[in-house]
Design a protein around this motif. Structure first.
Motif, PDB file in Angstrom:
ATOM      1  N   ARG A  40     -10.679  13.042   9.347  1.00  0.00           N
ATOM      2  CA  ARG A  40     -10.367  12.705   7.954  1.00  0.00           C
ATOM      3  C   ARG A  40      -9.202  11.731   7.876  1.00  0.00           C
ATOM      4  N   VAL A  41      -8.205  11.935   8.709  1.00  0.00           N
ATOM      5  CA  VAL A  41      -7.048  11.036   8.726  1.00  0.00           C
ATOM      6  C   VAL A  41      -7.475   9.616   9.092  1.00  0.00           C
ATOM      7  N   GLU A  42      -8.280   9.480  10.124  1.00  0.00           N
ATOM      8  CA  GLU A  42      -8.719   8.158  10.556  1.00  0.00           C
ATOM      9  C   GLU A  42      -9.606   7.491   9.516  1.00  0.00           C
ATOM     10  N   ARG A  43     -10.489   8.271   8.892  1.00  0.00           N
ATOM     11  CA  ARG A  43     -11.369   7.698   7.882  1.00  0.00           C
ATOM     12  C   ARG A  43     -10.559   7.202   6.684  1.00  0.00           C
ATOM     13  N   ALA A  44      -9.603   8.012   6.233  1.00  0.00           N
ATOM     14  CA  ALA A  44      -8.777   7.615   5.098  1.00  0.00           C
ATOM     15  C   ALA A  44      -7.944   6.379   5.430  1.00  0.00           C
ATOM     16  N   GLY A  62      -3.466  -1.556  -9.617  1.00  0.00           N
ATOM     17  CA  GLY A  62      -4.177  -2.277  -8.570  1.00  0.00           C
ATOM     18  C   GLY A  62      -3.679  -2.033  -7.162  1.00  0.00           C
ATOM     19  N   LYS A  63      -2.648  -1.199  -6.996  1.00  0.00           N
ATOM     20  CA  LYS A  63      -2.076  -0.974  -5.661  1.00  0.00           C
ATOM     21  C   LYS A  63      -2.939   0.014  -4.876  1.00  0.00           C
ATOM     22  N   PRO A  64      -3.287  -0.296  -3.625  1.00  0.00           N
ATOM     23  CA  PRO A  64      -4.044   0.651  -2.801  1.00  0.00           C
ATOM     24  C   PRO A  64      -3.213   1.908  -2.513  1.00  0.00           C
ATOM     25  N   VAL A  65      -3.803   3.059  -2.767  1.00  0.00           N
ATOM     26  CA  VAL A  65      -3.100   4.334  -2.575  1.00  0.00           C
ATOM     27  C   VAL A  65      -4.005   5.307  -1.837  1.00  0.00           C
ATOM     28  N   LEU A  66      -3.429   5.976  -0.851  1.00  0.00           N
ATOM     29  CA  LEU A  66      -4.105   7.060  -0.142  1.00  0.00           C
ATOM     30  C   LEU A  66      -3.410   8.343  -0.564  1.00  0.00           C
ATOM     31  N   VAL A  67      -4.171   9.312  -1.091  1.00  0.00           N
ATOM     32  CA  VAL A  67      -3.568  10.566  -1.540  1.00  0.00           C
ATOM     33  C   VAL A  67      -3.885  11.678  -0.559  1.00  0.00           C
ATOM     34  N   ALA A  68      -2.936  12.590  -0.394  1.00  0.00           N
ATOM     35  CA  ALA A  68      -3.097  13.698   0.544  1.00  0.00           C
ATOM     36  C   ALA A  68      -2.258  14.875   0.074  1.00  0.00           C
ATOM     37  N   ALA A  69      -2.593  16.059   0.594  1.00  0.00           N
ATOM     38  CA  ALA A  69      -1.866  17.256   0.179  1.00  0.00           C
ATOM     39  C   ALA A  69      -1.942  18.317   1.264  1.00  0.00           C
ATOM     40  N   ALA A  78       0.857  -1.187   0.000  1.00  0.00           N
ATOM     41  CA  ALA A  78       0.000   0.000   0.000  1.00  0.00           C
ATOM     42  C   ALA A  78       0.891   1.235   0.000  1.00  0.00           C
ATOM     43  N   LEU A  79       0.335   2.324  -0.519  1.00  0.00           N
ATOM     44  CA  LEU A  79       1.111   3.542  -0.684  1.00  0.00           C
ATOM     45  C   LEU A  79       0.333   4.737  -0.146  1.00  0.00           C
ATOM     46  N   ALA A 114      -8.004   5.307  -2.429  1.00  0.00           N
ATOM     47  CA  ALA A 114      -8.981   5.351  -1.337  1.00  0.00           C
ATOM     48  C   ALA A 114      -9.964   6.494  -1.571  1.00  0.00           C
ATOM     49  N   PRO A 115     -11.243   6.295  -1.241  1.00  0.00           N
ATOM     50  CA  PRO A 115     -12.254   7.335  -1.499  1.00  0.00           C
ATOM     51  C   PRO A 115     -11.954   8.670  -0.831  1.00  0.00           C
TER      52      PRO A 115
END
Length: 209
Positions: A169-173, A110-117, A80-81, A144-145
């Motif tokens: 938001r952090v916990e949900r992501a 197909g790799k799970p990715v969480l994006v943030a900024a 995961a990334l 991730a949604p």
């Protein structure tokens, strides 16, 4: 059981960096969630600031220096990334984009990715949907949604409302990323902590008899 390989890519330029701070908070939350449902997580941080010269050389020569090769291999092998960038000119940073330009083709498929900024104003949060999400969709990652954005006012003191909102938001992501890693079903509406804006607005309208 092998640990889940969680790789965090942070492209903050300053030192210290709010981008790295957000990346660390997301990594901690995700590692905690993964530990609950998938076993221990092995977290590796790729700090692009330290690889900027190597990335530029690779773009020109096509040959990665040892440190850059290690970072690219970590991203490729990750389970995961988490990818975090500062927002410049309404988009991700050039350093961030340059790094993902040299990631091997299909390595993120197909790799799970969480994006943030992070950014100087909450208005820059739109870059998550108009820049980051399309980038990783193009790379065929599974994003991730919930995308997480932090503006300066989000880094308040304990008890501050905006600080609490960022924590939610952090916990949900992190929970969504964990479900992508483990293959668990999506969160149901009954469990959801956030009511869509349209429903909030409808609830304020007077009822019809």
């Amino acid at each position: 059981m092998s640990p889940v390989r969680l790789v965090v890519v942070s492209s903050g330029l300053s030192l210290p960096s709010s981008t790295r701070l957000l990346a660390d908070r997301l990594a901690t939350a995700a590692a905690d969630r993964l530990a609950e449902s998938a076993g221990p997580a092995e977290v590796q941080v790729v700090e692009l600031r330290e690889l900027a010269v190597d990335i530029a050389h690779h773009l020109v020569t096509g040959f990665p220096a040892p440190a850059l090769r290690t970072a690219l291999e970590a991203v490729t092998r990750a389970d995961a990334l988490i990818a975090v960038t500062p927002v410049f000119s309404a988009s991700y940073s050039g350093l961030f984009k340059s790094f993902f330009d040299i990631v091997e083709r299909d390595a993120l498929a197909g790799k799970p990715v969480l994006v943030a900024a992070t950014g100087g104003t909450a208005r820059h949060s739109l870059a998550l949907e108009y820049a980051l999400r399309p980038l990783f969709a193009h790379l065929r990652a599974t994003v991730a949604p919930t995308a997480v954005f932090a503006a300066p006012e989000d880094w308040g003191t304990a008890g501050d409302g905006r600080t609490a909102a960022l924590a939610v938001r952090v916990e949900r992501a992190a929970a969504e990323l964990t479900r992508l890693v483990t293959g668990a079903p999506p969160q149901t509406r009954d469990e959801d902590e956030v009511v869509p804006f349209e429903e909030q607005l409808a609830a304020l309208r007077p009822g019809r008899d």
